[in-house]
Design a protein around this motif. Structure first.
Motif, PDB file in Angstrom:
ATOM      1  N   VAL A  33       0.836  -1.204   0.000  1.00 54.02           N
ATOM      2  CA  VAL A  33       0.000   0.000   0.000  1.00 54.02           C
ATOM      3  C   VAL A  33       0.867   1.248   0.000  1.00 54.02           C
ATOM      4  N   ASP A  34       1.942   1.249   0.785  1.00 50.27           N
ATOM      5  CA  ASP A  34       2.839   2.400   0.833  1.00 50.27           C
ATOM      6  C   ASP A  34       3.478   2.655  -0.534  1.00 50.27           C
ATOM      7  N   ARG A  35       3.821   1.592  -1.255  1.00 55.96           N
ATOM      8  CA  ARG A  35       4.400   1.753  -2.594  1.00 55.96           C
ATOM      9  C   ARG A  35       3.404   2.405  -3.539  1.00 55.96           C
ATOM     10  N   VAL A  36       2.150   1.956  -3.460  1.00 56.93           N
ATOM     11  CA  VAL A  36       1.106   2.537  -4.309  1.00 56.93           C
ATOM     12  C   VAL A  36       0.885   4.005  -3.947  1.00 56.93           C
ATOM     13  N   THR A  37       0.826   4.295  -2.652  1.00 61.46           N
ATOM     14  CA  THR A  37       0.608   5.678  -2.215  1.00 61.46           C
ATOM     15  C   THR A  37       1.740   6.578  -2.678  1.00 61.46           C
ATOM     16  N   ASP A  38       2.979   6.118  -2.554  1.00 59.25           N
ATOM     17  CA  ASP A  38       4.131   6.911  -3.006  1.00 59.25           C
ATOM     18  C   ASP A  38       4.065   7.153  -4.511  1.00 59.25           C
ATOM     19  N   TRP A  39       3.655   6.133  -5.268  1.00 60.01           N
ATOM     20  CA  TRP A  39       3.538   6.301  -6.721  1.00 60.01           C
ATOM     21  C   TRP A  39       2.488   7.352  -7.050  1.00 60.01           C
ATOM     22  N   MET A  40       1.365   7.282  -6.366  1.00 62.00           N
ATOM     23  CA  MET A  40       0.296   8.223  -6.647  1.00 62.00           C
ATOM     24  C   MET A  40       0.692   9.647  -6.283  1.00 62.00           C
ATOM     25  N   LYS A  41       1.440   9.802  -5.197  1.00 61.40           N
ATOM     26  CA  LYS A  41       1.879  11.144  -4.824  1.00 61.40           C
ATOM     27  C   LYS A  41       2.832  11.730  -5.854  1.00 61.40           C
ATOM     28  N   GLY A  42       3.556  10.867  -6.555  1.00 57.56           N
ATOM     29  CA  GLY A  42       4.461  11.338  -7.598  1.00 57.56           C
ATOM     30  C   GLY A  42       3.810  11.453  -8.961  1.00 57.56           C
ATOM     31  N   LEU A  43       2.531  11.048  -9.064  1.00 50.47           N
ATOM     32  CA  LEU A  43       1.832  11.081 -10.347  1.00 50.47           C
ATOM     33  C   LEU A  43       1.262  12.474 -10.597  1.00 50.47           C
ATOM     34  N   LYS A  44       1.689  13.083 -11.668  1.00 48.67           N
ATOM     35  CA  LYS A  44       1.155  14.391 -12.064  1.00 48.67           C
ATOM     36  C   LYS A  44       0.074  14.233 -13.129  1.00 48.67           C
ATOM     37  N   THR A  45       0.380  13.445 -14.156  1.00 44.92           N
ATOM     38  CA  THR A  45      -0.600  13.217 -15.217  1.00 44.92           C
ATOM     39  C   THR A  45      -0.595  11.753 -15.631  1.00 44.92           C
ATOM     40  N   LEU A  46      -1.707  11.329 -16.196  1.00 42.06           N
ATOM     41  CA  LEU A  46      -1.830   9.973 -16.746  1.00 42.06           C
ATOM     42  C   LEU A  46      -2.784  10.048 -17.927  1.00 42.06           C
ATOM     43  N   SER A  47      -2.415   9.379 -19.009  1.00 40.40           N
ATOM     44  CA  SER A  47      -3.326   9.226 -20.146  1.00 40.40           C
ATOM     45  C   SER A  47      -3.307   7.766 -20.568  1.00 40.40           C
ATOM     46  N   ALA A  48      -4.421   7.286 -21.085  1.00 40.07           N
ATOM     47  CA  ALA A  48      -4.531   5.875 -21.458  1.00 40.07           C
ATOM     48  C   ALA A  48      -5.758   5.679 -22.326  1.00 40.07           C
ATOM     49  N   THR A  49      -5.788   4.565 -23.019  1.00 40.62           N
ATOM     50  CA  THR A  49      -7.027   4.082 -23.621  1.00 40.62           C
ATOM     51  C   THR A  49      -7.630   3.073 -22.638  1.00 40.62           C
ATOM     52  N   PHE A  50      -8.936   2.831 -22.745  1.00 41.59           N
ATOM     53  CA  PHE A  50      -9.546   1.876 -21.825  1.00 41.59           C
ATOM     54  C   PHE A  50     -10.594   1.034 -22.527  1.00 41.59           C
ATOM     55  N   ASP A  77     -15.963   6.105 -26.651  1.00 37.43           N
ATOM     56  CA  ASP A  77     -16.084   6.073 -28.103  1.00 37.43           C
ATOM     57  C   ASP A  77     -17.534   5.820 -28.504  1.00 37.43           C
ATOM     58  N   PRO A  78     -17.924   6.302 -29.709  1.00 37.82           N
ATOM     59  CA  PRO A  78     -19.257   5.986 -30.220  1.00 37.82           C
ATOM     60  C   PRO A  78     -19.425   4.460 -30.312  1.00 37.82           C
ATOM     61  N   PRO A  79     -20.614   3.941 -30.122  1.00 38.12           N
ATOM     62  CA  PRO A  79     -21.884   4.668 -30.012  1.00 38.12           C
ATOM     63  C   PRO A  79     -22.263   5.062 -28.577  1.00 38.12           C
ATOM     64  N   ALA A  80     -21.361   4.868 -27.597  1.00 43.08           N
ATOM     65  CA  ALA A  80     -21.722   5.150 -26.200  1.00 43.08           C
ATOM     66  C   ALA A  80     -22.094   6.615 -26.000  1.00 43.08           C
ATOM     67  N   ASN A  81     -21.327   7.543 -26.611  1.00 42.56           N
ATOM     68  CA  ASN A  81     -21.666   8.967 -26.556  1.00 42.56           C
ATOM     69  C   ASN A  81     -21.754   9.480 -25.115  1.00 42.56           C
ATOM     70  N   ILE A  82     -20.781   9.063 -24.286  1.00 45.40           N
ATOM     71  CA  ILE A  82     -20.712   9.443 -22.880  1.00 45.40           C
ATOM     72  C   ILE A  82     -19.432  10.226 -22.640  1.00 45.40           C
ATOM     73  N   LEU A  83     -19.509  11.265 -21.829  1.00 44.90           N
ATOM     74  CA  LEU A  83     -18.350  12.089 -21.502  1.00 44.90           C
ATOM     75  C   LEU A  83     -18.400  12.444 -20.021  1.00 44.90           C
ATOM     76  N   LEU A  84     -17.254  12.276 -19.334  1.00 47.26           N
ATOM     77  CA  LEU A  84     -17.116  12.699 -17.948  1.00 47.26           C
ATOM     78  C   LEU A  84     -15.930  13.639 -17.840  1.00 47.26           C
ATOM     79  N   VAL A  85     -16.146  14.790 -17.201  1.00 45.16           N
ATOM     80  CA  VAL A  85     -15.077  15.769 -17.004  1.00 45.16           C
ATOM     81  C   VAL A  85     -15.146  16.261 -15.559  1.00 45.16           C
ATOM     82  N   THR A  86     -14.031  16.239 -14.861  1.00 50.18           N
ATOM     83  CA  THR A  86     -14.002  16.826 -13.522  1.00 50.18           C
ATOM     84  C   THR A  86     -13.467  18.243 -13.618  1.00 50.18           C
TER      85      THR A  86
END
Length: 208
Positions: A33-50, A77-86
């Motif tokens: 868990v500590d390794r994951v937390t440290d990674w996340m604290k160092g994460l500035k940006t992430l991009s990916a396909t899903f 991607d279409p045909p889902a036509n869904i968008l989420l933005v924070t």
């Protein structure tokens, strides 16, 4: 189930299971868990396909961008036509099929923890289980005090640590899995992606 109900239940299910399910972690589990937390604290940006697999087995695909703290865009991607933005610590959920827009506090979504300024487990987000197996770290988490909701399992590659997928479990035990590929971290991302503009008026930005 309409597309709006499907995606809202998939993305906005709470991080909650009964409080008694909170795990007492071993030393090895806490180290993971500590390794994951440290990674996340160092994460500035992430991009990916899903690729998202719904409880029915239906597949949808799309693109994900995260800029910590607090910003995300998830475009299906279409045909889902869904968008989420924070934006401003709220999540804007747009259903292009019904032309409806919903606003939800980011903290009430499974991705709230990933976007938090201080991504520590302990106070509001608690751990139900940690598995380290097959080169992966799997953390099942929930938020304190909401016993009637679901939970989320975050799965990270172990070496090096990297987010691979998450699974949302609803209160009935059914699950929706989102798997990432072509993950890129700490690279520049176009800031326009995190600005909410109604696609009915402005269209979608160039994603290339």
């Amino acid at each position: 189930m309409t597309s709006r109900r499907l995606f809202l239940s998939t993305i906005l299910a709470g991080l909650t299971v009964p409080a008694l399910a909170r795990a007492a972690l071993s030393g090895a589990q806490q180290a993971a868990v500590d390794r994951v937390t440290d990674w996340m604290k160092g994460l500035k940006t992430l991009s990916a396909t899903f690729v998202q697999i719904a409880p029915s087995g239906a597949l949808t695909t799309g693109r994900l961008w995260i800029q910590r703290p607090g910003e995300m865009r998830m475009q299906y991607d279409p045909p889902a036509n869904i968008l989420l933005v924070t934006t401003d610590w709220r999540l804007v959920f747009y259903d292009g099929t019904t032309k409806q827009v919903n606003y939800i506090p980011v903290a009430q979504t499974p991705l709230g923890f990933l976007l938090a300024r201080n991504p520590d487990f302990g106070d509001e987000v608690l751990i139900r289980d940690v598995e380290v197996t097959g080169g992966e770290i799997r953390i099942t988490a929930f938020s304190k005090g909401n016993e009637d909701q679901g939970s989320v399992q975050l799965v990270f590659a172990e070496k090096p640590v990297e987010l691979r997928r998450w699974t949302v479990f609803d209160p009935g035990g059914t699950k929706t899995v989102v798997t990432l590929s072509d993950v890129r971290t700490n690279q520049d991302i176009d800031q326009e992606l995190f600005v909410w503009r109604d696609p009915q008026l402005f269209g979608y930005p160039d994603l290339d």
